[in-house]
Design a protein around this motif. Sequence first.
Motif, short mmCIF file in Angstrom:
data_model
loop_
_atom_site.label_atom_id
_atom_site.label_comp_id
_atom_site.label_asym_id
_atom_site.label_seq_id
_atom_site.Cartn_x
_atom_site.Cartn_y
_atom_site.Cartn_z
N ALA A 233 0.86 -1.19 0.00
CA ALA A 233 0.00 0.00 0.00
C ALA A 233 0.90 1.24 0.00
O ALA A 233 1.30 1.74 1.07
N VAL A 234 1.24 1.70 -1.18
CA VAL A 234 2.22 2.78 -1.31
C VAL A 234 1.71 4.06 -0.66
O VAL A 234 2.43 4.73 0.10
N GLY A 235 0.46 4.44 -0.95
CA GLY A 235 -0.07 5.68 -0.40
C GLY A 235 -0.13 5.68 1.11
O GLY A 235 0.29 6.64 1.76
N GLN A 236 -0.63 4.60 1.68
CA GLN A 236 -0.70 4.50 3.14
C GLN A 236 0.69 4.59 3.76
O GLN A 236 0.90 5.25 4.78
N GLY A 237 1.66 3.91 3.16
CA GLY A 237 3.01 3.93 3.70
C GLY A 237 3.63 5.32 3.64
O GLY A 237 4.28 5.76 4.60
N LEU A 238 3.39 6.04 2.53
CA LEU A 238 3.95 7.40 2.43
C LEU A 238 3.31 8.34 3.44
O LEU A 238 4.01 9.15 4.08
N LEU A 239 2.00 8.27 3.60
CA LEU A 239 1.33 9.15 4.56
C LEU A 239 1.81 8.86 5.98
O LEU A 239 2.08 9.79 6.76
N ALA A 240 1.93 7.58 6.36
CA ALA A 240 2.41 7.24 7.69
C ALA A 240 3.87 7.64 7.87
O ALA A 240 4.28 8.10 8.95
N GLY A 241 4.67 7.50 6.83
CA GLY A 241 6.06 7.92 6.92
C GLY A 241 6.20 9.41 7.13
O GLY A 241 7.02 9.87 7.95
N PHE A 242 5.39 10.21 6.42
CA PHE A 242 5.41 11.66 6.64
C PHE A 242 4.95 12.00 8.05
O PHE A 242 5.47 12.95 8.67
N ALA A 243 4.02 11.24 8.59
CA ALA A 243 3.57 11.49 9.95
C ALA A 243 4.69 11.25 10.96
O ALA A 243 4.90 12.04 11.89
N ILE A 244 5.46 10.15 10.77
CA ILE A 244 6.61 9.89 11.64
C ILE A 244 7.63 11.01 11.52
O ILE A 244 8.19 11.50 12.51
N LEU A 245 7.88 11.44 10.29
CA LEU A 245 8.83 12.52 10.06
C LEU A 245 8.41 13.80 10.77
O LEU A 245 9.22 14.48 11.41
N LEU A 246 7.14 14.14 10.68
CA LEU A 246 6.67 15.37 11.31
C LEU A 246 6.78 15.29 12.83
O LEU A 246 7.12 16.28 13.49
N CYS A 247 6.48 14.12 13.40
CA CYS A 247 6.62 13.96 14.85
C CYS A 247 8.06 14.22 15.28
O CYS A 247 8.32 14.95 16.25
N ALA A 248 8.98 13.64 14.58
CA ALA A 248 10.39 13.82 14.94
C ALA A 248 10.84 15.27 14.73
O ALA A 248 11.59 15.82 15.54
N MET A 249 10.39 15.90 13.65
CA MET A 249 10.80 17.28 13.38
C MET A 249 10.24 18.23 14.43
O MET A 249 10.92 19.17 14.86
N VAL A 250 9.02 18.00 14.87
CA VAL A 250 8.44 18.87 15.91
C VAL A 250 9.26 18.75 17.19
O VAL A 250 9.62 19.76 17.82
N ILE A 251 9.56 17.51 17.60
CA ILE A 251 10.35 17.33 18.82
C ILE A 251 11.73 17.97 18.67
O ILE A 251 12.22 18.66 19.57
N ASP A 252 12.37 17.75 17.53
CA ASP A 252 13.71 18.29 17.33
C ASP A 252 13.71 19.81 17.30
O ASP A 252 14.57 20.46 17.90
N ARG A 253 12.73 20.42 16.63
CA ARG A 253 12.69 21.89 16.56
C ARG A 253 12.46 22.49 17.95
O ARG A 253 13.07 23.52 18.29
N ILE A 254 11.62 21.86 18.74
CA ILE A 254 11.37 22.39 20.08
C ILE A 254 12.63 22.26 20.93
O ILE A 254 13.02 23.21 21.64
N VAL A 255 13.28 21.12 20.88
CA VAL A 255 14.49 20.93 21.67
C VAL A 255 15.61 21.85 21.22
O VAL A 255 16.28 22.51 22.02
N GLN A 256 15.83 21.97 19.93
CA GLN A 256 16.89 22.85 19.41
C GLN A 256 16.55 24.31 19.68
O GLN A 256 17.45 25.11 19.95
N GLY A 257 15.29 24.65 19.64
CA GLY A 257 14.90 26.02 19.95
C GLY A 257 15.22 26.39 21.37
O GLY A 257 15.64 27.50 21.68
N ARG A 258 15.03 25.45 22.29
CA ARG A 258 15.37 25.69 23.70
C ARG A 258 16.86 25.93 23.84
O ARG A 258 17.29 26.78 24.64
N ALA A 259 17.67 25.23 23.07
CA ALA A 259 19.12 25.42 23.16
C ALA A 259 19.51 26.80 22.68
O ALA A 259 20.36 27.46 23.26
N ARG A 260 18.88 27.28 21.59
CA ARG A 260 19.23 28.59 21.09
C ARG A 260 18.80 29.69 22.06
O ARG A 260 19.46 30.70 22.20
#
Length: 506
Positions: free
Chosen positions: A479-506
């Motif tokens: 299921a290519v579409g389902q896999g891509l949508l779930a992969g983008f969701a994982i990516l967004l979760c990680a990016m949100v956490i990383d941006r918040i953590v890196q923002g605190r450092a700055r």
Amino acid sequence: MNARDPHATGRLEPPTEGRLVEEFAVQNPHYYVDRFSRIRRAQNSVWPFNVAAAVLGPVWAAARGIAVLFWIVFFLEMLAVVQVGIGAVGNLGAAEQARAERLTKQATARAEQAQAAQASGADNAEGLKSSAAALQRAADKASEQAQAAGQKAPLLIGTGLLTLLFARIINGFLANRLLERRFARWRSNQALGHGLNYPLALCAFIFCILAYGLSIYRFAWANPAGWIMAAPSNRDWQVGLSSGLDGLMEGISHAGEGFFGAVTGGISLVLDGLSYALTGMPWPVTMAVILILAWQLAGSRVTIFTAAALAYLALLGFWEKSLETVALLGTSAVLCLVIGIPLGIWCGRRPRVYTALRPVLDFMQTMPAFVYLIPVIALFGIGKPPGVIATLIFGTPPVVRLTALGLQGVPPAIREAAQAYGATRWFLLTRVDLPLAMPSIMAGINQTILMCLSMVVIASLIGAKGLGEDVLNALQYAAVGQGLLAGFAILLCAMVIDRIVQGRAR
């Protein structure tokens, strides 16, 4: 007595560059004095040709200690001699000719069957004739292919000879340039070898002869010996070792059953509590809390990005699974940082400790992620806690390495100045070392978060749910579409956490 005489003042003049080149080259020194001088004086790159290097090939490079040039020429010559060997010795059309003979025999037998069927008035006579004709056409085609393959022998020989000539020309043009660079290194470190290393040249010659001969035998002969086709192996040894490891893991699992159960229970308690806290609250409250934290810790731009990411997760139905993934990712990352940062501080201040731990970190970081799952399942079972433990093993080394690197990069003068003003060890660590090493530490935190993210999908193989389960299902059912949508969701979760953590450092 002349005042300019160096012996009159008791001092010796430093040797000239020409005398240094003579001492470095040993053999044929005047040639290299002239060539090195031309290379250094030229405004543009010059490539004087070295005839001896072109004639001797990789043996010359080995004798002069230029390893890079040796391997370049060696692999080119390996390709050349294999081509020449296949063209001169190998029977290029042997396989096609054997196939043609086999098809011819089948066509003859089928034709005889067709004649017998026609004589007896059988209904399948025409079919047998057609089959015999098709087999004969296939045999003729295979015979043509065999002849065409045999005619390629001169082309292969010519290509191999041209490749060999090209390798020697390359060796001749690169020799003086690379030797001049080695001379420059030798001037600052005269422990490097100089002159011609005859034992090494002899070893290189024997190695090249054996390698070329075995390669020609492997590729050119029709039926080379079995020992050269496959590496020696003992299946019984593998079975015995695997059985021993099975018994060892089973013994460790039984002996430490209480400890492993306590670890699993503790991780489950943290995971379940965090997951319940995230998914149990009303979704508007959870979203508002995340946005407020993003604004306070990272600013308005990260808040806008976070809002867009949360809207993606909510509108496409990934909200609950994304919170489970955040719980898994957050627990793994926090454990990695709680263990990794203090360990990195210890390694940064104790070089011997870092030297002892470096092989362990290399093992943890280079071992394929799927391999971690085997002992983790054997010791901790399946579910979310084993997924956290596997992620912990995979994600801890980056923060340890970069924390140690950041502390080792703190200028000693600053630490000495703080100690001169009476700074305690704790003050030195918290007010001097860690602030100056913070960019490197934050890079390690970023890498750890990314490592934990990469393990989310792999951990779903052993029962860790969340968005990784959707990606795994998509892989199983294509299921290519389902896999891509779930992969983008994982990516967004990680990016949100990383941006918040890196923002605190700055």
